[in-house]
Write a protein that holds these residues in place. Sequence first.
Motif, PDB file in Angstrom:
ATOM      1  N   PRO A   1     -17.454  29.855  21.790  1.00 56.49           N
ATOM      2  CA  PRO A   1     -17.269  28.734  22.723  1.00 56.49           C
ATOM      3  C   PRO A   1     -18.510  28.404  23.546  1.00 56.49           C
ATOM      4  CG  PRO A   1     -15.414  30.249  22.829  1.00 56.49           C
ATOM      5  CD  PRO A   1     -16.479  30.931  22.036  1.00 56.49           C
ATOM      6  N   ALA A   2     -19.476  29.325  23.598  1.00 60.80           N
ATOM      7  CA  ALA A   2     -20.689  29.095  24.392  1.00 60.80           C
ATOM      8  C   ALA A   2     -21.743  28.288  23.637  1.00 60.80           C
ATOM      9  CB  ALA A   2     -21.286  30.433  24.831  1.00 60.80           C
ATOM     10  N   ILE A   3     -21.506  27.987  22.356  1.00 61.44           N
ATOM     11  CA  ILE A   3     -22.489  27.216  21.585  1.00 61.44           C
ATOM     12  C   ILE A   3     -22.686  25.854  22.224  1.00 61.44           C
ATOM     13  CG2 ILE A   3     -23.017  26.135  19.369  1.00 61.44           C
ATOM     14  CD1 ILE A   3     -21.276  28.274  18.032  1.00 61.44           C
ATOM     15  N   ALA A   4     -23.941  25.524  22.538  1.00 59.74           N
ATOM     16  CA  ALA A   4     -24.273  24.231  23.132  1.00 59.74           C
ATOM     17  C   ALA A   4     -25.252  23.437  22.284  1.00 59.74           C
ATOM     18  CB  ALA A   4     -24.852  24.434  24.534  1.00 59.74           C
ATOM     19  N   ALA A   5     -25.958  24.096  21.351  1.00 60.11           N
ATOM     20  CA  ALA A   5     -26.961  23.391  20.561  1.00 60.11           C
ATOM     21  C   ALA A   5     -27.331  24.206  19.340  1.00 60.11           C
ATOM     22  CB  ALA A   5     -28.215  23.125  21.401  1.00 60.11           C
ATOM     23  N   VAL A   6     -27.908  23.516  18.374  1.00 58.73           N
ATOM     24  CA  VAL A   6     -28.474  24.141  17.188  1.00 58.73           C
ATOM     25  C   VAL A   6     -29.955  23.807  17.153  1.00 58.73           C
ATOM     26  CG1 VAL A   6     -28.441  24.282  14.668  1.00 58.73           C
ATOM     27  CG2 VAL A   6     -26.329  23.846  15.913  1.00 58.73           C
ATOM     28  N   GLU A   7     -30.765  24.828  16.910  1.00 60.45           N
ATOM     29  CA  GLU A   7     -32.213  24.609  16.789  1.00 60.45           C
ATOM     30  C   GLU A   7     -32.677  25.064  15.417  1.00 60.45           C
ATOM     31  OE1 GLU A   7     -34.970  25.603  20.078  1.00 60.45           O
ATOM     32  OE2 GLU A   7     -35.977  26.878  18.593  1.00 60.45           O
ATOM     33  N   ARG A   8     -33.475  24.247  14.776  1.00 59.49           N
ATOM     34  CA  ARG A   8     -34.088  24.584  13.498  1.00 59.49           C
ATOM     35  C   ARG A   8     -35.599  24.570  13.675  1.00 59.49           C
ATOM     36  NH1 ARG A   8     -30.486  23.642   9.075  1.00 59.49           N
ATOM     37  NH2 ARG A   8     -28.534  22.612   9.717  1.00 59.49           N
ATOM     38  N   GLY A   9     -36.274  25.509  13.064  1.00 56.25           N
ATOM     39  CA  GLY A   9     -37.721  25.555  13.173  1.00 56.25           C
ATOM     40  C   GLY A   9     -38.302  26.472  12.118  1.00 56.25           C
ATOM     41  N   THR A  10     -39.577  26.794  12.264  1.00 54.22           N
ATOM     42  CA  THR A  10     -40.241  27.694  11.327  1.00 54.22           C
ATOM     43  C   THR A  10     -40.896  28.836  12.094  1.00 54.22           C
ATOM     44  OG1 THR A  10     -42.284  26.397  11.407  1.00 54.22           O
ATOM     45  CG2 THR A  10     -40.702  25.850   9.673  1.00 54.22           C
ATOM     46  N   ALA A  11     -40.985  29.992  11.435  1.00 59.12           N
ATOM     47  CA  ALA A  11     -41.684  31.147  11.978  1.00 59.12           C
ATOM     48  C   ALA A  11     -42.656  31.639  10.918  1.00 59.12           C
ATOM     49  CB  ALA A  11     -40.706  32.251  12.359  1.00 59.12           C
ATOM     50  N   THR A  12     -43.674  32.359  11.346  1.00 56.88           N
ATOM     51  CA  THR A  12     -44.703  32.817  10.411  1.00 56.88           C
ATOM     52  C   THR A  12     -44.165  33.856   9.445  1.00 56.88           C
ATOM     53  OG1 THR A  12     -46.368  32.388  12.107  1.00 56.88           O
ATOM     54  CG2 THR A  12     -47.043  33.741  10.236  1.00 56.88           C
ATOM     55  N   GLY A  13     -43.168  34.627   9.873  1.00 59.32           N
ATOM     56  CA  GLY A  13     -42.562  35.644   9.022  1.00 59.32           C
ATOM     57  C   GLY A  13     -41.350  36.219   9.710  1.00 59.32           C
ATOM     58  N   SER A  14     -40.716  37.214   9.078  1.00 62.11           N
ATOM     59  CA  SER A  14     -39.500  37.787   9.642  1.00 62.11           C
ATOM     60  C   SER A  14     -39.762  38.480  10.978  1.00 62.11           C
ATOM     61  CB  SER A  14     -38.868  38.760   8.645  1.00 62.11           C
ATOM     62  OG  SER A  14     -39.783  39.786   8.285  1.00 62.11           O
TER      63      SER A  14
END
Length: 269
Positions: free
Chosen positions: A180-193
């Motif tokens: 229930p606390a979900i307010a947003a979704v973010e998508r992005g990239t990272a250099t690695g794990s």
Amino acid sequence: MITRLAPFVLIVLACAPAAAQEKPGEYILLLDKDDHPLAGSYRIGPDVKMVMKSRNGGLPGNPVYLDRAFFPAREAEMLAFYNTRHAYSPDPDTADVGETVEIVDRETLLPPLFKDQNPERKQALKLTVSGRQVFEAGGQKLVGKAYRVEGVEPGGDDLRFGDYVYIETLDIVLSAEAAPAIAAVERGTATGSGDFQALYVERVGVIPDFVKCIADTRRTPDYKARAEKQRASVDAFLAKNFGAGQTFWADTALYEINHAMNIYALCPN
């Protein structure tokens, strides 16, 4: 690039097709109203991703490697020296809303931790799917289902027991308490794990001095070189071999490359 979708609005109970799988190097975060992550995943390869989940008031749990979020067939955690394959009967995906199904998980440790350890073990689980939810975030429909996992016999104990919500569109599972606390979704990239883990812990933000150290460290050329080396070696190995049952920590060289990205070693104080 970072794409933010907000806010979540519950609209109807329905079904919708899952979204296309993210590409290697891309991450997804489920954020609360303060932009702190509740859960997230980083795509390493077609059959493997790193999953992170937050804990109330503290640092997040250890990263886990999975092939999929809902009843994974492959699961591994480096800090627990855990590497396993699951085979379920019947398939948990066949459980319908309002239905309770007894599922047998035949787990195979890859390899056994101890010389005389039996690599095979069997666990009976009770799965109840209580309902479906469809959220809208920035015009995107996100389909989820609420479910409970229990033991078949009274008095049993398993880390999987509890109430959850599976966001099918994003292939992310989080606790029913956190959903229930979900307010947003973010998508992005990272250099690695390892960089994704650092980014995630930085965004949790529970220890200001630690967060500042992570943020400062991630901007240095040495860190970027380490992250790129990890992605080219450790992550590449997992992308190729995880589905077949292999992990990197059996290889000393790969283990050391991965450890060089350990945020708790990079920011020990």
